[in-house]
Write a protein that holds these residues in place. Structure first.
Motif, PDB file in Angstrom:
ATOM      1  N   GLU A  22       0.863  -1.183   0.000  1.00 14.43           N
ATOM      2  CA  GLU A  22       0.000   0.000   0.000  1.00 14.43           C
ATOM      3  C   GLU A  22       0.894   1.227   0.000  1.00 14.43           C
ATOM      4  OE1 GLU A  22      -3.390  -0.014   2.896  1.00 14.43           O
ATOM      5  OE2 GLU A  22      -2.302  -1.741   3.670  1.00 14.43           O
ATOM      6  N   PRO A  23       0.296   2.391  -0.221  1.00 17.41           N
ATOM      7  CA  PRO A  23       1.089   3.614  -0.056  1.00 17.41           C
ATOM      8  C   PRO A  23       1.560   3.763   1.390  1.00 17.41           C
ATOM      9  CG  PRO A  23      -0.927   4.064  -1.266  1.00 17.41           C
ATOM     10  CD  PRO A  23      -1.035   2.665  -0.725  1.00 17.41           C
ATOM     11  N   HIS A  24       2.248   4.824   1.673  1.00 19.17           N
ATOM     12  CA  HIS A  24       2.815   5.131   2.990  1.00 19.17           C
ATOM     13  C   HIS A  24       1.740   5.117   4.081  1.00 19.17           C
ATOM     14  CE1 HIS A  24       5.254   7.072   6.027  1.00 19.17           C
ATOM     15  NE2 HIS A  24       4.429   8.096   6.085  1.00 19.17           N
ATOM     16  N   SER A  25       1.998   4.408   5.171  1.00 15.15           N
ATOM     17  CA  SER A  25       1.099   4.373   6.324  1.00 15.15           C
ATOM     18  C   SER A  25       1.407   5.554   7.237  1.00 15.15           C
ATOM     19  CB  SER A  25       1.305   3.058   7.085  1.00 15.15           C
ATOM     20  OG  SER A  25       0.405   2.966   8.144  1.00 15.15           O
ATOM     21  N   ILE A  26       0.344   6.219   7.740  1.00 13.36           N
ATOM     22  CA  ILE A  26       0.556   7.386   8.590  1.00 13.36           C
ATOM     23  C   ILE A  26      -0.063   7.178   9.962  1.00 13.36           C
ATOM     24  CG2 ILE A  26       0.631   8.995   6.639  1.00 13.36           C
ATOM     25  CD1 ILE A  26      -2.236   9.880   7.434  1.00 13.36           C
ATOM     26  N   ASP A  27       0.333   8.010  10.902  1.00 18.61           N
ATOM     27  CA  ASP A  27      -0.295   8.080  12.213  1.00 18.61           C
ATOM     28  C   ASP A  27      -1.447   9.076  12.064  1.00 18.61           C
ATOM     29  OD1 ASP A  27      -1.147   8.698  14.791  1.00 18.61           O
ATOM     30  OD2 ASP A  27       0.883   8.703  15.613  1.00 18.61           O
ATOM     31  N   TRP A  28      -2.677   8.577  11.983  1.00 17.75           N
ATOM     32  CA  TRP A  28      -3.835   9.410  11.691  1.00 17.75           C
ATOM     33  C   TRP A  28      -4.088  10.463  12.771  1.00 17.75           C
ATOM     34  CZ3 TRP A  28      -6.420   9.756   7.175  1.00 17.75           C
ATOM     35  CH2 TRP A  28      -6.123   8.786   6.224  1.00 17.75           C
ATOM     36  N   SER A  29      -3.546  10.262  13.973  1.00 13.99           N
ATOM     37  CA  SER A  29      -3.744  11.256  15.029  1.00 13.99           C
ATOM     38  C   SER A  29      -2.796  12.447  14.876  1.00 13.99           C
ATOM     39  CB  SER A  29      -3.559  10.625  16.415  1.00 13.99           C
ATOM     40  OG  SER A  29      -2.209  10.241  16.611  1.00 13.99           O
ATOM     41  N   LYS A  30      -1.754  12.302  14.051  1.00  9.58           N
ATOM     42  CA  LYS A  30      -0.750  13.359  13.904  1.00  9.58           C
ATOM     43  C   LYS A  30      -0.567  13.846  12.474  1.00  9.58           C
ATOM     44  CE  LYS A  30       1.949  11.402  17.669  1.00  9.58           C
ATOM     45  NZ  LYS A  30       3.151  10.665  18.002  1.00  9.58           N
ATOM     46  N   GLU A  31      -0.987  13.050  11.499  1.00  7.75           N
ATOM     47  CA  GLU A  31      -0.741  13.381  10.094  1.00  7.75           C
ATOM     48  C   GLU A  31      -2.058  13.435   9.325  1.00  7.75           C
ATOM     49  OE1 GLU A  31       2.851  11.212   8.453  1.00  7.75           O
ATOM     50  OE2 GLU A  31       2.420  10.010  10.238  1.00  7.75           O
ATOM     51  N   LYS A  32      -2.008  14.037   8.152  1.00 12.80           N
ATOM     52  CA  LYS A  32      -3.177  14.110   7.294  1.00 12.80           C
ATOM     53  C   LYS A  32      -2.947  13.301   6.029  1.00 12.80           C
ATOM     54  CE  LYS A  32      -4.765  18.501   8.928  1.00 12.80           C
ATOM     55  NZ  LYS A  32      -5.910  19.287   8.859  1.00 12.80           N
ATOM     56  N   LYS A  33      -4.047  12.837   5.461  1.00 12.11           N
ATOM     57  CA  LYS A  33      -4.013  12.087   4.219  1.00 12.11           C
ATOM     58  C   LYS A  33      -3.435  12.935   3.091  1.00 12.11           C
ATOM     59  CE  LYS A  33      -7.180  10.249   0.782  1.00 12.11           C
ATOM     60  NZ  LYS A  33      -8.580   9.963   0.454  1.00 12.11           N
ATOM     61  N   VAL A  34      -2.582  12.315   2.298  1.00 13.98           N
ATOM     62  CA  VAL A  34      -2.097  12.920   1.066  1.00 13.98           C
ATOM     63  C   VAL A  34      -2.680  12.077  -0.066  1.00 13.98           C
ATOM     64  CG1 VAL A  34      -0.084  13.492  -0.341  1.00 13.98           C
ATOM     65  CG2 VAL A  34       0.030  13.722   2.158  1.00 13.98           C
TER      66      VAL A  34
END
Length: 130
Positions: A22-34
């Motif tokens: 999958e694309p890059h996994s983020i910490d949803w509490s600190k980052e926003k979807k790109v």
């Protein structure tokens, strides 16, 4: 690698089935979807088999994914082949190989099922969060 999230797909009654990308996994509490560069959030999702106009075939569609629409499981080898969808294949050098073969076999298995769910987690091999 920063631009991708490699994972594993396990099938109930079988165990490990294939690798995923999958694309890059983020910490949803600190980052926003790109758009086009972010993996879907962790969670358990119902899956429906349906036609994909883009891929010209039946594919598994994940239902009610927060922040996303149109999430599928399909073929592909590198992150640019996914805008958030889950790619399946066999991992080699941080890419996927044999994606078409793995996808066809997975679809043959899923077509026999009535209620399909997928759980997306971000645990690493040692059980720790990345």
């Amino acid at each position: 690698m920063e631009d991708r999230t490699l994972g594993e797909l396990y099938v109930e009654g079988i165990g490990w089935y294939c690798d995923t990308l999958e694309p890059h996994s983020i910490d949803w509490s600190k980052e926003k979807k790109v758009k086009g560069k972010t993996a879907i959030p962790e969670g358990t999702y119902k899956v429906k088999i349906g036609w994909s106009k883009k891929h010209g075939r039946m594919v598994p569609w994940l239902q009610n994914v927060p922040h996303f629409t149109g999430i599928q499981i399909h073929t592909g080898n590198v992150p640019k082949h996914s805008a958030g969808c889950i790619l399946v294949g066999i991992e080699s050098a941080n890419c996927l190989m044999d994606s078409g073969i793995v996808f066809r076999e997975l679809m043959d298995h899923l077509k026999k099922k009535k209620d399909i769910e997928i759980e997306v987690t971000s645990e690493s091999e040692d059980g720790e969060m990345p």
